[in-house]
Design an enzyme around this catalytic site. Structure first.
Site, PDB file in Angstrom:
ATOM      1  N   SER A   7      42.203 -67.206 120.230  1.00 43.67           N
ATOM      2  CA  SER A   7      40.796 -66.902 119.966  1.00 43.67           C
ATOM      3  C   SER A   7      40.215 -68.109 119.254  1.00 43.67           C
ATOM      4  CB  SER A   7      40.693 -65.670 119.070  1.00 43.67           C
ATOM      5  OG  SER A   7      39.523 -65.733 118.286  1.00 43.67           O
ATOM      6  N   HIS A  32      40.837 -66.492 124.825  1.00 41.58           N
ATOM      7  CA  HIS A  32      40.148 -65.256 124.442  1.00 41.58           C
ATOM      8  C   HIS A  32      38.830 -65.682 123.785  1.00 41.58           C
ATOM      9  CE1 HIS A  32      39.907 -61.073 122.865  1.00 41.58           C
ATOM     10  NE2 HIS A  32      39.367 -61.640 121.797  1.00 41.58           N
ATOM     11  N   ASP A  34      35.384 -64.632 122.080  1.00 40.98           N
ATOM     12  CA  ASP A  34      34.683 -63.530 121.412  1.00 40.98           C
ATOM     13  C   ASP A  34      33.177 -63.762 121.462  1.00 40.98           C
ATOM     14  OD1 ASP A  34      36.893 -61.899 120.292  1.00 40.98           O
ATOM     15  OD2 ASP A  34      37.385 -63.766 119.256  1.00 40.98           O
ATOM     16  N   HIS A  66      35.694 -61.328 125.543  1.00 39.39           N
ATOM     17  CA  HIS A  66      35.671 -60.076 124.780  1.00 39.39           C
ATOM     18  C   HIS A  66      34.249 -59.877 124.266  1.00 39.39           C
ATOM     19  CE1 HIS A  66      37.110 -57.976 120.779  1.00 39.39           C
ATOM     20  NE2 HIS A  66      36.352 -57.182 121.521  1.00 39.39           N
ATOM     21  N   GLY A 142      34.601 -57.795 114.746  1.00 40.76           N
ATOM     22  CA  GLY A 142      33.454 -58.457 114.115  1.00 40.76           C
ATOM     23  C   GLY A 142      33.790 -59.698 113.313  1.00 40.76           C
ATOM     24  N   PHE A 143      35.017 -59.791 112.832  1.00 43.84           N
ATOM     25  CA  PHE A 143      35.368 -60.944 111.996  1.00 43.84           C
ATOM     26  C   PHE A 143      36.798 -61.377 112.279  1.00 43.84           C
ATOM     27  CE2 PHE A 143      32.042 -58.606 109.909  1.00 43.84           C
ATOM     28  CZ  PHE A 143      31.131 -59.602 109.568  1.00 43.84           C
ATOM     29  N   ASP A 175      44.557 -57.593 119.702  1.00 41.59           N
ATOM     30  CA  ASP A 175      43.538 -58.467 119.112  1.00 41.59           C
ATOM     31  C   ASP A 175      43.362 -58.172 117.623  1.00 41.59           C
ATOM     32  OD1 ASP A 175      41.545 -60.292 118.805  1.00 41.59           O
ATOM     33  OD2 ASP A 175      40.007 -59.142 119.858  1.00 41.59           O
ATOM     34  N   GLY A 176      43.559 -59.223 116.817  1.00 44.84           N
ATOM     35  CA  GLY A 176      43.306 -59.111 115.379  1.00 44.84           C
ATOM     36  C   GLY A 176      44.573 -59.117 114.540  1.00 44.84           C
ATOM     37  N   GLY A 177      44.681 -60.113 113.694  1.00 47.77           N
ATOM     38  CA  GLY A 177      45.776 -60.151 112.720  1.00 47.77           C
ATOM     39  C   GLY A 177      47.157 -60.351 113.312  1.00 47.77           C
ATOM     40  N   GLY A 197      44.566 -65.977 117.107  1.00 46.72           N
ATOM     41  CA  GLY A 197      43.666 -66.779 116.276  1.00 46.72           C
ATOM     42  C   GLY A 197      44.414 -67.385 115.105  1.00 46.72           C
TER      43      GLY A 197
HETATM   44  C1  DX5 Z   1      37.709 -59.945 115.904  1.00 45.59           C
HETATM   45  C2  DX5 Z   1      37.949 -60.724 117.168  1.00 45.59           C
HETATM   46  C3  DX5 Z   1      39.284 -61.373 117.269  1.00 45.59           C
HETATM   47  C4  DX5 Z   1      39.687 -62.291 116.188  1.00 45.59           C
HETATM   48  C5  DX5 Z   1      41.160 -62.559 116.333  1.00 45.59           C
HETATM   49  O1  DX5 Z   1      36.545 -59.218 116.039  1.00 45.59           O
HETATM   50  O2  DX5 Z   1      37.819 -59.868 118.273  1.00 45.59           O
HETATM   51  O3  DX5 Z   1      39.439 -61.972 118.532  1.00 45.59           O
HETATM   52  O4  DX5 Z   1      38.961 -63.448 116.121  1.00 45.59           O
HETATM   53  O5  DX5 Z   1      41.528 -63.580 115.537  1.00 45.59           O
HETATM   54  P1  DX5 Z   1      42.407 -63.439 114.236  1.00 45.59           P
HETATM   55  O6  DX5 Z   1      43.821 -63.460 114.697  1.00 45.59           O
HETATM   56  O7  DX5 Z   1      42.018 -64.650 113.506  1.00 45.59           O
HETATM   57  O8  DX5 Z   1      42.050 -62.203 113.526  1.00 45.59           O
HETATM   58 ZN    ZN Z   2      38.464 -60.607 120.210  1.00 44.87          ZN
END
Ligand code: DX5
Ligand code: ZN
Length: 229
Positions: A7, A32, A34, A66, A142-143, A175-177, A197
């Protein structure tokens, strides 16, 4: 094979071109992307034309977009024109989930829906036959840079179970963390694609090149025995 899907949401725009080039040089061929509209989520991220810019420069990569936007159906045609290969939207971002997924497929893209942490896996059932992939949010959307939520592994297990029982073969994207610890566990449960990410761009002792190599060494082969994919 598990796909590495970096991401770019966390990358400084001042460094974007160099970072994308670095990822591609390190073997990445799936991104990916966003897109946030400031309505569906309380944040803004990337103009739609970012997809076009990426695909014009690197047509060989797969752009998995996404959409964290309201009324995702309004963007299907445009995303196709801009070169999106895979296109996903949140289950609760439109009243017309099946119709939107169908429209994405009719444009020749892979269609995906996104499941939030607050949504039961069963909510996916009516649309599951219309999609090629499901993005499983392990954080609230969102973040970027958030921690993998408590309870997400149990929910992922339910999703994998649902896929098995329904006899469907949609891909599961996490997706996420995603970090070294959570990534392995997700793959063991049945995940197919990891949004990386933090994994790729942060806290890396050996930079992007080293992180990509480690990903390949760890996941870049057929799923090991015992994986419930
Ligand atoms: C959050 C996004 C993710 C995010 C993933 O809303 O959809 O794609 O950026 O990245 P990390 O791994 O940094 O949380
Ligand atoms: Zn995403």
């Amino acid at each position: 094979m598990i796909i590495n899907a970096p991401s770019l949401a966390n990358v400084s725009l001042m460094e974007m071109g160099d970072t994308v080039r670095e990822l591609i040089d390190a073997g990445v061929d799936f991104f990916h992307i966003d897109i946030m509209d400031g309505h569906y989520v309380p944040n803004l991220c990337f103009p739609a034309s970012f997809v076009k810019d990426l695909k014009e420069k690197y047509p060989q990569v797969t752009a998995e977009v996404h959409m964290m936007v309201d009324h995702p159906e309004d963007y299907v045609r445009q995303m196709k024109e801009y070169g999106a290969d895979w296109l996903s939207f949140h289950l609760d971002s439109t009243r017309f989930v099946c119709r939107t997924a169908k429209a994405i497929r009719e444009e020749g893209m892979k269609a995906g829906v996104v499941l939030n942490p607050s949504q039961p896996v069963s909510q996916l059932a009516p649309a599951a036959g219309y999609v090629d992939y499901v993005i499983f949010m392990a954080v609230e959307p969102g973040f970027s840079g958030q921690r993998f939520m408590e309870g997400a592994m149990e929910r992922l297990e339910q999703l994998c179970e649902f896929r098995r029982e329904a006899g469907l073969d949609f891909k599961i994207v996490i997706d996420g963390g995603v970090d070294y610890v959570t990534a392995k566990k997700c793959v063991e449960l049945g995940a197919d694609i990891l949004v990386t990410g933090i994994y790729m761009q942060f806290r890396q002792p050996d930079g992007i090149m080293g992180a990509c190599e480690r990903f390949r060494n760890t996941f870049g082969r057929p799923k090991p025995d015992g994986c419930r994919g």
